[in-house]
Design a protein around this motif. Structure first.
Motif, PDB file in Angstrom:
ATOM      1  N   UNK A   1       2.913  13.251  28.440  1.00  0.00           N
ATOM      2  CA  UNK A   1       1.687  12.925  27.696  1.00  0.00           C
ATOM      3  C   UNK A   1       0.915  11.851  28.444  1.00  0.00           C
ATOM      4  N   UNK A   2      -0.319  12.157  28.871  1.00  0.00           N
ATOM      5  CA  UNK A   2      -1.134  11.176  29.572  1.00  0.00           C
ATOM      6  C   UNK A   2      -1.699  10.154  28.589  1.00  0.00           C
ATOM      7  N   UNK A   3      -2.037   8.976  29.110  1.00  0.00           N
ATOM      8  CA  UNK A   3      -2.587   7.936  28.237  1.00  0.00           C
ATOM      9  C   UNK A   3      -3.940   8.376  27.711  1.00  0.00           C
ATOM     10  N   UNK A   4      -4.169   8.252  26.425  1.00  0.00           N
ATOM     11  CA  UNK A   4      -5.441   8.695  25.845  1.00  0.00           C
ATOM     12  C   UNK A   4      -6.594   7.813  26.295  1.00  0.00           C
ATOM     13  N   UNK A   5      -7.754   8.427  26.478  1.00  0.00           N
ATOM     14  CA  UNK A   5      -8.942   7.656  26.823  1.00  0.00           C
ATOM     15  C   UNK A   5      -9.570   7.009  25.598  1.00  0.00           C
ATOM     16  N   UNK A   6      -9.445   7.687  24.425  1.00  0.00           N
ATOM     17  CA  UNK A   6     -10.052   7.138  23.215  1.00  0.00           C
ATOM     18  C   UNK A   6      -9.131   7.364  22.025  1.00  0.00           C
ATOM     19  N   UNK A   7      -8.904   6.301  21.280  1.00  0.00           N
ATOM     20  CA  UNK A   7      -8.116   6.358  20.049  1.00  0.00           C
ATOM     21  C   UNK A   7      -9.014   5.933  18.896  1.00  0.00           C
ATOM     22  N   UNK A  88      -9.366  20.752  15.643  1.00  0.00           N
ATOM     23  CA  UNK A  88      -9.539  21.612  16.801  1.00  0.00           C
ATOM     24  C   UNK A  88     -10.493  21.035  17.820  1.00  0.00           C
ATOM     25  N   UNK A  89     -11.542  20.389  17.337  1.00  0.00           N
ATOM     26  CA  UNK A  89     -12.538  19.778  18.227  1.00  0.00           C
ATOM     27  C   UNK A  89     -12.221  18.323  18.536  1.00  0.00           C
ATOM     28  N   UNK A  90     -11.149  17.794  17.922  1.00  0.00           N
ATOM     29  CA  UNK A  90     -10.794  16.368  18.050  1.00  0.00           C
ATOM     30  C   UNK A  90     -12.007  15.495  17.718  1.00  0.00           C
ATOM     31  N   UNK A 104      -6.418  10.630  20.550  1.00  0.00           N
ATOM     32  CA  UNK A 104      -5.387  10.428  19.520  1.00  0.00           C
ATOM     33  C   UNK A 104      -6.100   9.860  18.287  1.00  0.00           C
ATOM     34  N   UNK A 105      -5.589  10.237  17.125  1.00  0.00           N
ATOM     35  CA  UNK A 105      -6.181   9.806  15.862  1.00  0.00           C
ATOM     36  C   UNK A 105      -5.086   9.256  14.966  1.00  0.00           C
ATOM     37  N   UNK A 106      -5.388   8.149  14.305  1.00  0.00           N
ATOM     38  CA  UNK A 106      -4.466   7.553  13.338  1.00  0.00           C
ATOM     39  C   UNK A 106      -5.140   7.533  11.973  1.00  0.00           C
ATOM     40  N   UNK A 107      -4.463   8.104  10.982  1.00  0.00           N
ATOM     41  CA  UNK A 107      -4.930   8.037   9.598  1.00  0.00           C
ATOM     42  C   UNK A 107      -4.198   6.901   8.900  1.00  0.00           C
ATOM     43  N   UNK A 272      -0.407  18.064  12.823  1.00  0.00           N
ATOM     44  CA  UNK A 272      -1.474  18.416  13.766  1.00  0.00           C
ATOM     45  C   UNK A 272      -1.263  17.669  15.081  1.00  0.00           C
ATOM     46  N   UNK A 273      -1.538  18.312  16.198  1.00  0.00           N
ATOM     47  CA  UNK A 273      -1.366  17.638  17.491  1.00  0.00           C
ATOM     48  C   UNK A 273      -2.204  16.373  17.579  1.00  0.00           C
ATOM     49  N   UNK A 274      -1.570  15.307  18.027  1.00  0.00           N
ATOM     50  CA  UNK A 274      -2.255  14.051  18.347  1.00  0.00           C
ATOM     51  C   UNK A 274      -2.863  13.344  17.151  1.00  0.00           C
ATOM     52  N   UNK A 275      -2.391  13.674  15.929  1.00  0.00           N
ATOM     53  CA  UNK A 275      -2.809  12.942  14.734  1.00  0.00           C
ATOM     54  C   UNK A 275      -1.571  12.311  14.108  1.00  0.00           C
ATOM     55  N   UNK A 276      -1.656  11.024  13.826  1.00  0.00           N
ATOM     56  CA  UNK A 276      -0.561  10.263  13.231  1.00  0.00           C
ATOM     57  C   UNK A 276      -1.042   9.716  11.883  1.00  0.00           C
ATOM     58  N   UNK A 277      -0.099   9.418  11.004  1.00  0.00           N
ATOM     59  CA  UNK A 277      -0.440   8.822   9.708  1.00  0.00           C
ATOM     60  C   UNK A 277       0.507   7.658   9.437  1.00  0.00           C
ATOM     61  N   UNK A 278      -0.037   6.564   8.919  1.00  0.00           N
ATOM     62  CA  UNK A 278       0.745   5.350   8.698  1.00  0.00           C
ATOM     63  C   UNK A 278       0.361   4.716   7.369  1.00  0.00           C
TER      64      UNK A 278
END
Length: 408
Positions: A1-7, A88-90, A104-107, A272-278
């Motif tokens: 997994x490459x480092x994300x450019x935008x979170x 799908x469109x991130x 990457x997205x964090x909820x 979902x890929x690249x979505x996390x929830x905390x």
């Protein structure tokens, strides 16, 4: 997994802000957006029902000083609400017309107070307690009130009842349960909190439900109970629990849990890929318990936020910390560690329940300490944490009279 450019982090409470902080502390140099509905910068919730509501402070515990976010290149968008996710469109869309692509997205959207589903439940003058502005409004109302009715006998309800008494109001707490906090603490320990409030002048209406809130467009006059009694009130606080804010996740097709949270794996990743929830919304598969747990407490929000950061950057470490919470009511202070199964675990008490100077242990059938709560005892916190974290197998007598530091 490459480092994300935008979170992108949706939710600027303690969980979201802790995630942003941890990312920068780990050296993440990409674009980092932290957006939240609250107009204030991120703050911690516990003081809202404690120090702020009592009048000991006009401010909460801010997660950081005001300049921190600019100094650490965190784009803080306060007062902005995310309205749609397109996995799908991130893409995240917000109510200000913004469109935000992410890698990457964090909820971290937190919870909202549950409403009171009875006639009159929408009248002006009903209060809820979730935000700093809620707390300041409620404090002002308590200071002017003669009679307060609190609907709900959980942590928010009992802490608010103590604050209302501090301000001199007559207080009645209504709850369908037989005891306050019994679903968390069991009857014997819950009885300590019932007696504490009763000794401080709170009137209990336990085993009863609110059938109607009475009043008109000018405000509330009181509540009518299911048995027919009417309780006059200048202020009615609804404290019947919180509902996780999962509308975005649901609309985006993320897997939800039976309790309404967002399903996440041991590393806090959603379906979902690249979505996390905390935080409050995360129904987290916990390896210790071998099932999902969802915890609406300060320590979990902070812990999830710190833990998710390395996973966003390519790691996949499980979150192993156990639940922790604390409360302060009148002259009682306590801390609770772990998670008890009240249908299975047995209660062992060290100290004096009646004097409110004790430690309670919940012990599994296999003899392990599943949870521990120290009440007005402050010397054994590390030892209690070690007992719970270490699955310590001990006898009841060791817990009652042994050196706790030697048992972990």
């Amino acid at each position: 997994m490459s480092e994300p450019r935008k979170i992108v982090i949706i939710g600027a409470g303690l969980a979201g802000a802790s995630a942003a902080t941890a990312l920068r502390e780990r050296g993440y140099g990409g674009d980092l957006l932290l957006m939240g509905t609250d107009a204030h910068r991120p703050y911690e919730l516990p003081p809202l029902s404690k120090g702020v509501l009592l009048g000991n402070s006009d401010e909460p515990d801010w997660v950081h000083d005001e300049g921190y976010y600019d100094e650490h290149d965190i784009r803080l968008a306060s007062g902005v609400t995310a309205t749609r996710l397109e996995p799908g469109a991130r893409l995240v869309l917000d109510d200000a017309g913004g469109e935000h692509l992410y890698d990457r997205l964090v909820l971290a959207t937190g919870s909202r107070p549950r409403p009171l589903p009875v006639p009159g439940g929408e009248l002006p003058g009903l209060y809820a307690l979730r935000t700093l502005d809620d707390s300041l409004r409620l404090r002002s109302a308590f200071a002017d009130a003669e009679r307060v009715v609190v609907v709900g006998a959980g942590w928010i309800g009992t802490e608010a009842a103590a604050a209302a008494r501090h301000h001199g109001a007559e207080v009645t707490v209504v709850s369908p349960g037989r005891l306050p906090l019994a679903s968390v603490l069991g009857d014997e320990v819950a009885g300590v909190f019932r007696d504490l409030h009763q000794e401080n002048g709170v009137h209990w209406r336990l085993g009863e439900r609110v059938a109607e809130v009475t009043g008109d467009s000018g405000g509330v006059r009181g509540v009518r109970l299911s048995g027919g009694d009417e309780l006059a009130a200048d202020v009615v606080l609804v404290a019947v629990g919180a509902a996780p804010r999962v509308e975005l996740a649901h609309a985006a097709g993320l897997e939800l849990s039976d309790d309404g949270g967002v399903c996440v794996d041991a590393g806090l990743r959603t379906s979902a890929p690249d979505i996390y929830a905390i935080g409050d919304i995360a129904a987290h598969f916990h390896p210790r318990y071998d099932h999902r747990i969802r915890v609406e407490h300060w320590a979990t929000a902070r812990g999830h936020g710190a833990h998710v950061a390395p996973n966003l950057l390519g790691e996949n470490e499980p979150y192993l910390a156990l639940p922790y919470f604390f409360t302060d009511q009148y002259d009682l202070g306590c801390e609770y560690r772990g998670s008890a199964d009240l249908d299975r675990d047995r209660l062992v008490v060290r100290g004096d329940l009646a004097a409110r100077d004790f430690t309670a242990f919940w012990v599994t059938p296999g003899g392990e300490v599943g949870a521990a709560m120290n009440v007005n005892q402050w010397d054994d916190g590390d030892a209690l944490q070690a007992l719970v974290d270490g699955h310590a197998v001990v006898t009841d007598e060791q817990l009652r009279s042994g050196n706790l530091a030697d048992l972990g």
